[in-house]
Write an enzyme that holds these catalytic residues in place. Structure first.
Site, PDB file in Angstrom:
ATOM      1  N   THR B  88      23.350 -16.314 -59.217  1.00 24.48           N
ATOM      2  CA  THR B  88      22.944 -16.886 -60.500  1.00 24.48           C
ATOM      3  C   THR B  88      24.051 -17.750 -61.072  1.00 24.48           C
ATOM      4  OG1 THR B  88      21.339 -15.160 -61.052  1.00 24.48           O
ATOM      5  CG2 THR B  88      22.349 -16.309 -62.897  1.00 24.48           C
ATOM      6  N   ASN B 167      12.534 -16.390 -52.466  1.00 26.36           N
ATOM      7  CA  ASN B 167      12.700 -14.944 -52.660  1.00 26.36           C
ATOM      8  C   ASN B 167      11.380 -14.173 -52.641  1.00 26.36           C
ATOM      9  OD1 ASN B 167      12.736 -16.666 -55.078  1.00 26.36           O
ATOM     10  ND2 ASN B 167      12.520 -14.744 -56.195  1.00 26.36           N
ATOM     11  N   GLN B 195      18.848 -15.914 -50.303  1.00 21.05           N
ATOM     12  CA  GLN B 195      17.964 -15.177 -49.385  1.00 21.05           C
ATOM     13  C   GLN B 195      18.127 -15.633 -47.941  1.00 21.05           C
ATOM     14  OE1 GLN B 195      16.125 -12.651 -50.300  1.00 21.05           O
ATOM     15  NE2 GLN B 195      15.976 -12.884 -52.518  1.00 21.05           N
ATOM     16  N   HIS B 217      24.952  -9.137 -52.745  1.00 23.81           N
ATOM     17  CA  HIS B 217      24.093  -7.949 -52.621  1.00 23.81           C
ATOM     18  C   HIS B 217      22.800  -8.206 -51.861  1.00 23.81           C
ATOM     19  CE1 HIS B 217      20.882  -8.567 -55.749  1.00 23.81           C
ATOM     20  NE2 HIS B 217      21.737  -9.488 -56.143  1.00 23.81           N
ATOM     21  N   THR B 255      40.473 -13.564 -62.998  1.00 25.19           N
ATOM     22  CA  THR B 255      41.093 -12.815 -61.900  1.00 25.19           C
ATOM     23  C   THR B 255      40.045 -12.471 -60.856  1.00 25.19           C
ATOM     24  OG1 THR B 255      42.740 -11.889 -63.367  1.00 25.19           O
ATOM     25  CG2 THR B 255      42.339 -10.704 -61.308  1.00 25.19           C
ATOM     26  N   CYS B 341       0.789  -7.771 -64.200  1.00 27.58           N
ATOM     27  CA  CYS B 341       0.987  -6.525 -64.913  1.00 27.58           C
ATOM     28  C   CYS B 341       2.343  -5.904 -64.654  1.00 27.58           C
ATOM     29  CB  CYS B 341      -0.110  -5.530 -64.556  1.00 27.58           C
ATOM     30  SG  CYS B 341      -1.646  -5.957 -65.379  1.00 27.58           S
TER      31      CYS B 341
END
Lengths: 133, 417
Positions: B88, B167, B195, B217, B255, B341
């Site tokens: 991001t 994604n 991805q 991640h 840092t 939903c």
């Protein structure tokens, strides 16, 4: 999203799934919602000679809250007169199932489905009365 | 060392529940990654920017080794890698950084309707500042039309941002072709490879990519770390977003988090080494899953191109069954849905809508993501669970009933609410 035990019970063990013959004069059918919106409910009532709702069935395309709301609605209308059933409020359904705020519209849809089924039944009765005159 | 984590099967051949099928959302850290990171939390805790003692030197050496590991995965030079907090931030920095630096001469950006929210939202923000943004549509298979890209580029265009792999639907955009077009027209090409990195071969030179975002991640590394590749020749200039000590060539002060960087580097090294065998294994599992579902369920549809797709992704619409209702029925599977939903906005997936998937089908989709620790048992269990739930919910679905009676659902006048 954390759902209440009552809601999960209705989702896991929905009451009164199924269909009546919609052409049966004693049956009222309500079909509300839209596939594009992600929920469609079909709720049917079978009205006895005493004017009370003898049986009810539903089928629902939708999320867990929509399925549970319509399942609960079929339970609640049974044994009621049409006037009594009409008074069932979406807020009561939402409260009973502890629906989260974003799912309130599911209970609104269930109320609409009850009203639509009653309206359909009355329309059929009206045309039958006219035919009898 | 064979890395098996908690999602591996146990002794009675049953998978650990819930089965994790959401590898596009995040991945567990590979235990080898964690092992590599651990010393940098405790005994090797130094600040990599400390130049006066061995604590600092050790940390700096570890950071520079990781920088090389990241660069090697994408065919870059280590001097072209900047560490960030994740994809991001990398996407924000690439788009805003380039747009701001070149704003006196160029005020136009091109991106795609199916990009990740952080790219789209960065573009919206730039629009508020006065930049013009073109959002390219995609074809039904999820890929962009190169002719439309060519037609959209003007002499005011500073940057084209097209994600490498989507994604939600896992489709792979034609990166080399896009890179060639951009280079020829003198426009920078940024790709969000969150991805893609570690999943498919990437080469920033062969593909003529100028900026590339990477996430830790998504590739079995830790959360909170990512990287941005910024080309040096021809040189890409950017305005920094975070100011301070001038670390990372002045592009990103702060840092450096040595343990996380070591983890990202190790994750990249493992991915580079094992990408080929992992892709083969995942393709077999993916096909087993899709074929298993298709064999038992009629009226299911794959969203996005099957061939131009990463091995670990399926996105399937189960007609007549709403996605969130379905997810509640498969409690022992961790998946995500394109249904309205499940989202706060109550809108169905904008990615599926951009493919032209009808709203009623978009509401019925599940994303099934497989990864390094997925097993055959996981897949077989998932098939069993999904088939059971879809059959049960279809029996409850008024739309399924109508379809069986031959009623065209589109012929009904629905009251949209």
């Amino acid at each position: 999203m954390a759902y209440s035990e009552k809601l999960l019970d209705h989702y896991d063990n929905p009451r009164n799934i199924g269909s009546f013959d919609k052409n049966d004069g004693g049956v009222g059918t309500g079909l509300v919602g839209a596939p594009a919106c992600g929920d469609v409910m079909k709720l049917q009532i079978k009205v006895g000679a005493d004017g009370r709702i003898a049986d009810a069935k539903f089928k629902t395309f939708g999320c867990g809250s929509a399925i549970a709301s319509s399942s609960l609605a079929t339970e609640w209308v049974k044994g009621k007169t049409l006037e009594e059933a009409e008074k069932i409020k979406n807020t009561e359904i939402a409260q009973h199932l502890s629906l989260p705020p974003v799912k309130i519209h599911c209970s609104v849809l269930a109320e609409d489905a009850i009203k639509a089924a009653i309206k359909d039944f009355r329309t059929k009765q009206g045309s039958k009365d006219k035919a009898a005159e | 060392m064979n890395s098996i984590t908690s999602t591996s099967p146990n002794l009675d051949n049953r998978p650990k529940l819930p089965v994790y099928l959401d590898y596009q959302a995040t991945t567990p850290c590979d235990p080898r990654v964690v092992q590599a990171m651990l010393p940098y939390f405790t005994e090797k805790f130094g600040n990599p920017h400390s130049r006066n003692h061995s604590y600092g030197w050790d940390a700096e050496e570890a950071v520079e080794k990781a920088r090389k590991q990241v660069a090697d995965l994408i065919g870059a030079d280590e001097k072209e890698i900047i560490f960030t907090s994740g994809a991001t931030e990398s996407n924000n920095l690439a788009l805003k950084g380039v747009a701001h630096f070149y704003k006196d001469r160029k005020d136009h950006i091109i991106t795609v309707a199916t990009e990740h929210k952080c790219v789209l939202d960065s573009c919206r923000h730039l629009e508020l500042e006065g930049f013009k943004v073109t959002y390219l549509s995609v074809q039904q298979n999820g890929l962009i039309d190169l002719e439309k890209l060519k037609a959209a580029i003007t002499d005011k265009t500073s940057i084209v941002s097209v994600m490498a792999v989507n994604n939600e639907i896992g489709v792979i955009q034609p990166l080399a072709e896009i890179g060639a077009i951009c280079r020829e027209r003198g426009v920078f090409f940024h790709t969000d490879a969150a991805q893609a990195a570690g999943k498919i071969p990437l080469d920033v030179n062969a593909m003529k990519i100028d900026l590339m975002s990477i996430s830790g991640h998504k590739i079995y590394g830790p959360k909170g770390i990512g990287a941005l590749f910024v080309r040096r020749k021809p040189r890409v200039r950017m305005e920094a977003m975070i100011h301070g000590g001038g670390q990372e060539r002045g592009f990103r002060s702060g840092t450096l988090p040595t343990p996380l960087i070591v983890g990202l580097g190790e994750a990249c090294a493992i991915a580079q080494k094992e990408m080929g065998t992992e892709a083969e294994r995942l393709t077999v599992l993916r096909d087993r899953l899709f074929n298993g579902l298709k064999a038992q369920l009629p009226d299911i549809y794959l969203n996005g191109d099957l061939d131009r797709r990463i091995p670990g992704n399926l996105n399937v619409s189960f007609a007549y069954v709403e996605g969130e209702g379905l997810m509640m029925g498969i409690k022992d599977l961790a998946v995500s849905s394109g249904s309205a939903c499940t989202s706060a906005s109550l809108e169905p997936s904008y990615v599926l809508r951009a493919l032209g998937v009808e709203e009623e089908l978009a509401h019925t989709s599940l994303r099934l993501g497989l990864g390094r620790f997925s097993t055959e048992q996981d897949v077989d269990y998932a098939i069993e669970q999904i088939v059971q739930a879809v059959k049960r919910l279809r029996e409850m679905s008024p739309l399924w009933e109508m379809a069986q009676e031959g009623i065209d659902i589109k012929s009904i006048e629905w009251a949209e609410h």
